[in-house]
Write an enzyme that holds these catalytic residues in place. Structure first.
Site, PDB file in Angstrom:
ATOM      1  N   HIS A   1      -8.350 -10.289  -1.527  1.00  0.00           N
ATOM      2  CA  HIS A   1      -7.831  -9.400  -2.882  1.00  0.00           C
ATOM      3  C   HIS A   1      -7.478 -10.377  -3.744  1.00  0.00           C
ATOM      4  O   HIS A   1      -7.733 -10.371  -5.147  1.00  0.00           O
ATOM      5  CB  HIS A   1      -7.110  -8.165  -2.568  1.00  0.00           C
ATOM      6  CG  HIS A   1      -6.391  -7.605  -3.817  1.00  0.00           C
ATOM      7  ND1 HIS A   1      -7.368  -6.959  -4.605  1.00  0.00           N
ATOM      8  CD2 HIS A   1      -5.112  -7.307  -4.046  1.00  0.00           C
ATOM      9  CE1 HIS A   1      -6.517  -6.386  -5.613  1.00  0.00           C
ATOM     10  NE2 HIS A   1      -5.045  -6.804  -5.181  1.00  0.00           N
TER      11      HIS A   1
ATOM     12  N   ASP B   1       0.986  -9.841  -5.067  1.00  0.00           N
ATOM     13  CA  ASP B   1       1.563  -8.825  -3.922  1.00  0.00           C
ATOM     14  C   ASP B   1       2.300  -9.615  -2.896  1.00  0.00           C
ATOM     15  O   ASP B   1       2.518  -8.717  -2.023  1.00  0.00           O
ATOM     16  CB  ASP B   1      -0.001  -8.161  -3.314  1.00  0.00           C
ATOM     17  CG  ASP B   1      -0.587  -7.230  -3.914  1.00  0.00           C
ATOM     18  OD1 ASP B   1       0.293  -6.439  -4.904  1.00  0.00           O
ATOM     19  OD2 ASP B   1      -1.755  -6.985  -3.823  1.00  0.00           O
TER      20      ASP B   1
ATOM     21  N   GLU C   1       5.676  -7.452  -2.927  1.00  0.00           N
ATOM     22  CA  GLU C   1       5.660  -6.006  -2.639  1.00  0.00           C
ATOM     23  C   GLU C   1       5.380  -5.717  -1.327  1.00  0.00           C
ATOM     24  O   GLU C   1       5.603  -4.786  -0.647  1.00  0.00           O
ATOM     25  CB  GLU C   1       4.420  -5.464  -3.730  1.00  0.00           C
ATOM     26  CG  GLU C   1       4.538  -4.063  -3.752  1.00  0.00           C
ATOM     27  CD  GLU C   1       3.644  -3.495  -5.005  1.00  0.00           C
ATOM     28  OE1 GLU C   1       3.784  -3.691  -5.889  1.00  0.00           O
ATOM     29  OE2 GLU C   1       2.608  -2.756  -4.335  1.00  0.00           O
ATOM     30  N   ASP C   2       4.322  -6.767  -0.789  1.00  0.00           N
ATOM     31  CA  ASP C   2       3.585  -6.333   0.550  1.00  0.00           C
ATOM     32  C   ASP C   2       3.907  -7.382   1.531  1.00  0.00           C
ATOM     33  O   ASP C   2       3.504  -7.358   2.614  1.00  0.00           O
ATOM     34  CB  ASP C   2       1.914  -6.494   0.417  1.00  0.00           C
ATOM     35  CG  ASP C   2       1.539  -5.205  -0.398  1.00  0.00           C
ATOM     36  OD1 ASP C   2       2.387  -4.286  -0.485  1.00  0.00           O
ATOM     37  OD2 ASP C   2       0.664  -5.250  -1.092  1.00  0.00           O
TER      38      ASP C   2
HETATM   39 ZN    ZN Z   1      -3.112  -5.899  -6.031  1.00  0.00          ZN
END
Ligand code: ZN
Length: 187
Positions: free
Chosen positions: A43, A70, A73-74
């Site tokens: 991604h 990300d 966040e992830d």
């Molecule tokens: Zn993304």
């Protein structure tokens, strides 16, 4: 024939490769939600591909932030970790595109719509590429559990975020619009 691109600054290329390796390591146990559960790192790489290939964006701050977008966040990545590895400028863009984790889903999504217009130019480019990639994924390889309605809602929400960033990059906005126009193909 168009003139060749100027050679990349080796130190910028080095930082970009470091960012790629950092993100690959951080996301190593994660998979995308598509039916094939593709490796997550595909991604962030797809974002860079959109920025460079379709947007002709070559700013290393934008490209590094896209690769890292990300991680906070992830994954368990901290702001301090990004700042010390990649500097405050890149870390600041990643922070801008990070949802506030303690808010519930709808609140987080609403915040993105509200914050998009005031985002930095760099963050807008990352967000545009992110929305382009996510809509493409939903068209081509959607999460197996998503209903048509949920997919359409995601399309409409992404369009609202992008509406607040018009003027940031005409080419990428056109790319987004062409994908959004396929909303009726969702099933
Ligand atoms: Zn993304």
């Amino acid at each position: 024939m168009s003139p060749p691109n100027p050679p990349a600054d080796p130190s910028e290329l080095r930082l970009f490769v470091l960012a790629l390796a950092f993100a690959a390591e951080k996301h190593r146990h994660q998979r995308r939600k598509d039916a094939h559960a593709s490796p997550y790192i595909n991604h962030p790489i797809a974002l860079v591909n959109v920025l460079v290939d379709e947007g002709r964006v070559h700013d290393p701050v934008v490209l590094c932030a896209a690769v890292l977008h990300d991680t906070i966040e992830d994954t368990e990545t901290t702001v301090e970790e990004l700042q010390s590895a990649f500097g405050h400028e890149i870390a600041a863009v990643v922070i801008e595109v990070t949802d506030e984790k303690d808010l519930e889903y709808h609140e987080r999504k609403q915040r993105q719509i509200e914050h998009a217009p005031g985002a930095s130019h760099e963050a807008k480019l990352v967000k545009l590429a992110d929305k382009i990639c996510n809509l493409r994924d939903i068209l081509a390889a959607p999460p197996a559990s998503w209903s048509r309605q949920r997919k359409q809602n995601y399309f409409d929400w992404a369009a609202q975020v992008v509406a607040g960033m018009r003027g940031a990059h005409a080419g990428l906005e056109e790319v987004f619009d062409a994908i959004y126009a396929r909303r009726d193909e969702l099933h």
